[in-house]
Design a protein around this motif. Structure first.
Motif, PDB file in Angstrom:
ATOM      1  N   ALA A  62       0.867  -1.186   0.000  1.00  0.00           N
ATOM      2  CA  ALA A  62       0.000   0.000   0.000  1.00  0.00           C
ATOM      3  C   ALA A  62       0.897   1.227   0.000  1.00  0.00           C
ATOM      4  CB  ALA A  62      -0.919   0.021   1.214  1.00  0.00           C
ATOM      5  N   ARG A 111      -4.624  -1.357   5.382  1.00  0.00           N
ATOM      6  CA  ARG A 111      -5.053   0.036   5.345  1.00  0.00           C
ATOM      7  C   ARG A 111      -3.882   0.906   5.768  1.00  0.00           C
ATOM      8  NH1 ARG A 111      -9.609   3.066   5.036  1.00  0.00           N
ATOM      9  NH2 ARG A 111      -9.544   5.105   6.072  1.00  0.00           N
ATOM     10  N   SER A 158      -5.827   8.173   3.000  1.00  0.00           N
ATOM     11  CA  SER A 158      -5.712   6.745   3.264  1.00  0.00           C
ATOM     12  C   SER A 158      -5.675   5.975   1.952  1.00  0.00           C
ATOM     13  CB  SER A 158      -6.872   6.250   4.135  1.00  0.00           C
ATOM     14  OG  SER A 158      -8.104   6.421   3.460  1.00  0.00           O
ATOM     15  N   ALA A 159      -5.162   4.761   2.030  1.00  0.00           N
ATOM     16  CA  ALA A 159      -5.105   3.860   0.879  1.00  0.00           C
ATOM     17  C   ALA A 159      -5.274   2.448   1.404  1.00  0.00           C
ATOM     18  CB  ALA A 159      -3.781   4.000   0.139  1.00  0.00           C
ATOM     19  N   SER A 160      -5.737   1.570   0.553  1.00  0.00           N
ATOM     20  CA  SER A 160      -5.917   0.175   0.947  1.00  0.00           C
ATOM     21  C   SER A 160      -5.114  -0.720   0.014  1.00  0.00           C
ATOM     22  CB  SER A 160      -7.395  -0.211   0.915  1.00  0.00           C
ATOM     23  OG  SER A 160      -7.937  -0.007  -0.386  1.00  0.00           O
ATOM     24  N   LEU A 168       0.872   5.863  -0.399  1.00  0.00           N
ATOM     25  CA  LEU A 168       0.232   7.160  -0.573  1.00  0.00           C
ATOM     26  C   LEU A 168       1.252   8.085  -1.215  1.00  0.00           C
ATOM     27  CD1 LEU A 168      -1.606   7.493   2.850  1.00  0.00           C
ATOM     28  CD2 LEU A 168      -2.705   7.477   0.599  1.00  0.00           C
TER      29      LEU A 168
END
Length: 726
Positions: free
Chosen positions: A128, A153, A165-167, A130
């Motif tokens: 993951a 997450r 946020s990112a998953s 960002l």
């Protein structure tokens, strides 16, 4: 340098052991113990003099290459296996670059950051990320969770901005009693560490993948143990014991963390209000570590030789001399006395040696030094080797790769400028350790009975050491000292002891030994005095003791109180001589000039090697407003300085009045002499260059004669020394 080493200590008592660690590109190395009698090299124009010591060493040692990896970080061992995890940390990048640097790692899971954003990696795979740039020197909060199904997450909170946020998906994880690493991913290949450059605070690791609401609460400053089970959570308390090298875990997931390679501690964290600058009064707000890729506490080399110092070996300065083909290194150490029998003690200022240890400016800033000196003076070839090996740490005059000041210096590393043949461009030859060997050589040549100790012994033993000696001599530059050292010297002179301060810029900088890493000293520059960096806001107090750093003068303990003189000016183009004062003709003190063919108003000491005179490099002057005793006699004051000799910042005139024309009257070195009740006395020369000038004309010069007169009087007189015919 194909052959270099270091010892585990700078001084040891006769009968104790010294261990040496070597790095060699040669298959075999020849060891020898020598006593260093006189410094020098072909470049200095004077030969190095050393005497072999019967030491019963092996004929040869096996050479080997040893590797050092710098970079501060923290390490903790998890008590249990993990099949889900949450991790979070506050961070402030100070050198964001294109390559990711680890913030927090749990096993092979690494939360890292680069100038382009934050990411969570599993091994070499990004699970993951960002792609949001992080700002230099701005606090941010990053968190990541992986649940039992492998769902990921990743969150980024920046105060005053929207949460991002990112998953992702990592697949099911299984971490078998993993290691938690703060600021490091655990890879070590030698050289600068692949560690985070910046501040980190409030790390949290949990054996559960917490919900998004917990991330939001943690970012707002909530207590992790109010949100997560204590038994399965790690909350490393980075605010606890800033002087130590371990931090406790307020949770139960680990038994605490080891702090490695001396990151800056006692520094403000993300919730610092600015209402308090002393971490002792608001510890919860000073909960950050400042990590650097070039921090170093210990080079970590394996030992190659341990030598037990013979119990009857005379006190003095020795070295392990190692040689292979044309390569030679001399690793110095001081043998302190096992019994106190000599009347004179020389204290070598080893804390100042450490402050300047591996100072990197000579090879790195040649053009800047051209403007400073007015000429090209070159540098020691070992300085170029130092540039090529940043992992061996920096001096307290350097800045880290992120621009922040270096506040710790350790002896457990190769230190190339503590060598008897080291060439110092600042003085065209000798300075610090090598210069102080000149003083010992002068004492030897006149047959003086003396012992040698270092700052370490004065710090540890205080007056219990000094009281054994009628006369204590300092080295040329005892700048860095603790409160205990100041107390001990002052108590010695107030109880009948005599002090000869044979240098300049002494007793200047608040310094402490690091309790958790006793091989290291610490300073904080504060915001006054001659400095190549200043402390960041809230970072003026030493982590070792909690006391305010900076200058002793700013704490009401100007050097004048102890020595009668204090730092006033510096410059390195050339040195000057001293003009004898009218007060020096008083029969109570005129004996200082016995055999010196210089009358009142005439100049002496205007010749010598290096800078060319006795008053040069860094200068101290008398000033009763700063603590010089009113009855102190100024025997002489330096004259003839150039405009390149400038006042130190704390001496610059303030207010509206223009400074006086020409050379400022405060730009001078004063020679002072004063007595203390009980027969104690102090003699100070006010100049670093003094002991170098003593060697002029083979020691047949007025600077040496004045020194000898005072030493003889101090050593042989039982009562007050400031009396005619004493």
């Amino acid at each position: 340098m194909r052959l270099v080493g270091y010892a585990d200590r700078l001084s040891a008592r006769a009968g104790e052991r010294v261990t040496f660690n070597l790095r060699s590109e040669h298959a075999e190395v020849r060891p020898q113990i020598v006593r260093l009698r006189k410094p020098g090299s072909p470049r200095h124009g004077t030969p190095l003099v050393e005497e072999p010591v019967d030491a019963d060493l092996p004929d040869v040692l096996n050479g080997r290459t040893q590797v050092t990896t710098s970079g501060s970080h923290a390490v903790a061992e998890v008590h249990r296996d993990l099949d889900s995890v949450g991790l979070a940390v506050w961070f402030q990048p100070t050198l964001p670059g294109s390559e990711p640097r680890p913030l927090l790692a749990v096993g092979d899971l690494v939360l890292d950051v680069s100038a382009g954003g934050v990411a969570l990696r599993s091994g070499e795979h990004v699970v993951a990320e960002l792609a949001t740039p992080v700002e230099e020197r701005h606090w941010a909060f990053a968190a990541a969770t992986i649940d039992q199904a492998g769902a990921v997450r990743l969150s980024l909170h920046r105060p005053g901005r929207q949460e991002l946020s990112a998953s992702g998906r990592a697949g099911p994880i299984r971490l078998n009693r993993p290691t938690i690493r703060l600021g490091s991913a655990g890879r070590s290949t030698g050289g600068l560490g692949n560690t985070f450059n910046g501040k980190v605070a409030r790390p949290v690791v949990s054996a559960t993948a917490w919900p998004e609401s917990t991330t939001t609460a943690l970012a707002a400053g909530a207590n992790p143990l109010a949100l997560l089970p204590a038994a399965t959570t790690s909350v490393l308390d980075l605010a606890a014991d800033p002087a130590g090298t371990r931090v406790p875990d307020r949770g139960g997931l680990t038994s605490g963390a080891a702090i490695r390679h001396l990151p800056a501690r006692g520094v403000p964290g993300p919730f610092w209000t600015g209402g308090e600058t002393d971490f002792r009064r608001a510890p919860a707000e000073f909960d950050a570590l400042h990590l650097h890729e070039d921090d170093l506490a210990d080079a970590g080399w394996e030992p190659d030789l341990t030598w037990t110092i013979p119990a009857d070996l005379p006190s003095g300065v020795y070295a392990l001399k190692v040689a292979a083909a044309e390569d030679v290194d001399r690793i110095p150490f001081v043998v302190t006395p096992a019994a106190h029998q000599a009347p004179v003690l020389v204290v070598l200022p080893t804390w100042t040696y450490l402050a300047y240890a591996n100072w990197r400016t000579y090879a790195e800033y040649q053009e800047e030094r051209l403007a400073l000196y007015g000429e090209r003076r070159g540098f020691d070839e070992r300085d170029q080797w130092l540039v090529e090996h940043p992992e061996f740490g920096r001096s307290l005059y350097d800045v880290h790769t992120d621009g922040s000041g270096v506040c710790y210096s350790t002896r457990r590393r190769p230190i190339i400028n503590i060598r008897p043949d080291y060439y110092t461009p600042t003085t065209r030859g000798f300075r610090h350790f090598a210069q102080d060997l000149l003083l010992l050589a002068w004492l030897d040549e006149r047959g003086e009975r003396y012992a040698v100790a270092t700052d370490d012994e004065v710090e540890r033993d205080g007056t219990a050491l000094l009281s054994h000696y009628r006369v204590v001599l300092t080295g040329s530059h005892p700048e860095y000292c603790s409160a205990g050292m100041l107390d001990s010297y002052l108590a010695h002179t107030r109880s009948g002891g005599r002090l000869m301060y044979l240098g300049g810029n002494g007793f200047y900088q608040v310094t402490a030994r690091h309790p958790g890493q006793p091989e290291a000293i610490e300073i904080r520059r504060g915001h006054a005095g001659v400095a190549t960096w200043v402390s960041d806001p809230g970072e003026e107090n030493l982590s070792a003791t909690g006391e305010p750093g900076g200058l002793w003068r700013m704490r009401g303990r100007a050097p004048n109180l102890l020595a009668g003189v204090g730092f006033t000016a510096q410059g390195h183009d050339r040195a000057s001589g001293y003009r004898r004062s009218e007060a020096s003709a008083d029969p109570a003190v005129s004996w200082v000039f016995d055999g010196v063919d210089v009358g009142v108003g005439e100049v002496f000491g205007d010749e010598g090697p290096g800078l060319g005179g006795a008053a040069g490099d860094e200068l101290d002057r008398a000033d009763v407003t700063l603590g010089t005793p009113p009855d102190a006699v100024v025997l002489a004051s330096s004259v003839g300085h150039s405009e390149k000799i400038v006042l130190v910042p704390e001496e610059v005139d303030h207010g509206y009045a223009a400074p006086p024309p020409g050379i400022h009257p405060k730009v001078r070195a004063d020679i002072v002499l004063f007595g203390r009740p009980g027969g104690g006395a102090v003699f100070s020369v006010g100049s670093i260059a003094w002991s170098t000038a003593m060697t002029h004309n083979g020691g047949d010069n007025d600077t040496a004669r004045v020194t000898a007169n005072v030493l003889d009087r101090f050593r042989d007189t039982g009562g007050p020394v400031l009396e005619p015919g004493a």
